[in-house]
Write an enzyme that holds these catalytic residues in place. Sequence first.
Site, mmCIF file in Angstrom:
data_model
loop_
_atom_site.group_PDB
_atom_site.id
_atom_site.type_symbol
_atom_site.label_atom_id
_atom_site.label_comp_id
_atom_site.label_asym_id
_atom_site.label_seq_id
_atom_site.Cartn_x
_atom_site.Cartn_y
_atom_site.Cartn_z
ATOM 1 N N ASN B 174 0.876 -1.166 0.000
ATOM 2 C CA ASN B 174 0.000 0.000 0.000
ATOM 3 C C ASN B 174 0.912 1.213 0.000
ATOM 4 O OD1 ASN B 174 -2.275 -1.699 0.452
ATOM 5 N ND2 ASN B 174 -1.855 -1.661 2.646
ATOM 6 N N HIS B 185 8.143 5.288 5.018
ATOM 7 C CA HIS B 185 9.331 4.490 4.720
ATOM 8 C C HIS B 185 8.927 3.372 3.742
ATOM 9 C CE1 HIS B 185 13.408 3.057 6.166
ATOM 10 N NE2 HIS B 185 13.018 2.130 5.312
ATOM 11 N N HIS B 187 7.985 0.251 2.220
ATOM 12 C CA HIS B 187 7.793 -1.087 2.774
ATOM 13 C C HIS B 187 6.517 -1.706 2.211
ATOM 14 C CE1 HIS B 187 4.915 1.097 5.279
ATOM 15 N NE2 HIS B 187 4.424 -0.054 5.680
ATOM 16 N N GLN B 189 3.966 -5.585 2.718
ATOM 17 C CA GLN B 189 3.560 -6.590 3.680
ATOM 18 C C GLN B 189 3.393 -7.928 2.970
ATOM 19 O OE1 GLN B 189 0.495 -5.343 6.641
ATOM 20 N NE2 GLN B 189 0.324 -3.515 5.377
#
Lengths: 363, 363
Positions: B174, B185, B187, B189
């Site tokens: 997302n 930052h 990233h 999932q």
Amino acid sequence: MHRLELTKPDGRRLTLYGRQPLDAGLRAPSPFAEPLNAAPHLRWHPLRGEWVTYAAYRQGRTFLPPPEYNPLAPTVSADNPTEVPAGAWDIAVFDNRFPSLGLPPGGGEPPPALAVPTAPAAGQCEVVVFTQDPQGALGRLPLDHLELLLQVWGERTERLGARPDIRYVLPFENRGAEVGVTLHHPHGQIYAYPVVPPVPARMAQVAAEHHAAHGRGPLEMLVESERAGGERVVYAGPHAIAFVPPCARYPYEVWITTLRPVPGFAQLEPAERADLARALKTVLLKYDGLWQRPFPYLMAWYQAPTDGAAHPGMQLHAEIWPPYRTRDRLKYLAGTELAAGFYAMDALPEDKARELQLVEVTP
Amino acid sequence: MHRLELTKPDGRRLTLYGRQPLDAGLRAPSPFAEPLNAAPHLRWHPLRGEWVTYAAYRQGRTFLPPPEYNPLAPTVSADNPTEVPAGAWDIAVFDNRFPSLGLPPGGGEPPPALAVPTAPAAGQCEVVVFTQDPQGALGRLPLDHLELLLQVWGERTERLGARPDIRYVLPFENRGAEVGVTLHHPHGQIYAYPVVPPVPARMAQVAAEHHAAHGRGPLEMLVESERAGGERVVYAGPHAIAFVPPCARYPYEVWITTLRPVPGFAQLEPAERADLARALKTVLLKYDGLWQRPFPYLMAWYQAPTDGAAHPGMQLHAEIWPPYRTRDRLKYLAGTELAAGFYAMDALPEDKARELQLVEVTP
């Protein structure tokens, strides 16, 4: 219920509904003089196995309204016609000017030829003006006005559902800027689909399997246990109930239905409709009372498909999905919800039901 | 690919990945000293026929970080430990502290007894830190760093998918405040599900039916026609392709996949992985270049389920769904999309593909 059917200058239909008889001299205005004559089309999504509809109408949107123009308010000046006339009526239903589904007379241009199957986007998109009052709200309408709305939804479902090109009728309301609504005049929409769309198709399949296994639909059984337990109930009347479902996918999700399972609006008895109206009003007043401000939501009314098949276990009910997790924080649908279809919640339905139970209202 | 497996003080796992060998002396920090010892649980949605997961962890969130604290940046002070150590590594993967899926040692408290079926929420939720640079972006990482990420996703899929309690592994990102992300930052999932969730389950069913009818999967056939036509292609390499699908459900939707159909990351050949990285980088740079600002999106990488069954026709691919319709306007998912599962578009995929084609980038 009283009804008056009219035709707008651009060919679209307008139907006015009233608790009292309507003046037969009312005329249908339109902000647009000419028919649109453009047709949306469907494209097949070969990975999900579902249709997507495309309506690229922007080039046709030449109408530039003045500031503060409200197309859903009664027309006060012939220079600025709106979508509805002045006069004594309670609810208005008209064809959407830029429909996602629905073909112009003659069918319009054919769909493009692509590597995926395409088809004309048959069906119908209607706008439902809930009241003449731009400052109103569905939950603040009188009970007999809400009963009329339930009748109107039933009448639209019967009329649209009787068409051979329509297999599913879905009345819904998007409320609030948080769910993308820019026009705050109280209104909803009706989408009448040429196919049974994925969500109700899945519901119908699950309900039929449940009915075959248990002799009753899944919602009928859930209503029985919710009534008995009461922990998540926010309205319990003689014929209707509202509760936060134990499987809520949104923190303040509420379902509303009748105790006797009926497949659609048209099968409601008058006493059931009256109690359903009271349940709806109660829930919406509790929502607005919770944080003392208008509570945004998406409200959908699910019914059995109108495809001519039997749909055992499918039961008329509303699901209301508010976007807030807390007073200040929205619940975003992100990776797991949208990409997997697997909903993740950080609030328990029991806790949210308790919050709604504590809001005192007078429906 | 080099790898170092560590355990945090609160018991969670951290794995560091590098293009270069890793220092075996690195230690895993954690903002939390104690294990969580709380367990999410599943509840069955009897109308949709799917599971919903509940993780009511708020009472456990006692950690109050200082302003500007970034838990995904390398730890610089032992007084404020983050989720990852300082040192030479490229990508970090660790267990989410507040997982929607995943049980503590011993299983945690049992799920509540309700009128609907419930179950412990087995599975795993991991956070993937794409880079040490808080100001970075996935599309600006070097190609060999992106190749490493594709390897990492493959390694996580193999490890998680080998567990008997995990049937589906979904890596996703997302990006942007518009889709609810508050931590910028770079990233993503990984959700590892105890069941095949509704969307990939439907995809697997549709793909298998297509494969039975045509001898090939639906995406393989679509890739062939998109390559031949080119109208919607935004990247065409020797082994990978990116295109706006003709059935896009979001205006700037793009799919990325390999020309040779593979079921998951683990089956990629090195040359395919390299070209897939270049396709991904090209698309993300075009997105950010379109309006000269970071482009928000949800990116999901679909693979075949890891449930041990055969899934003919399921092909590894990314679907990227940006929330914008135009530079200034978001596309909200409302009545027809969420309630019916029937997507309505007012832009044609061909027009949006053209916009992306015109953005010049150097991947």
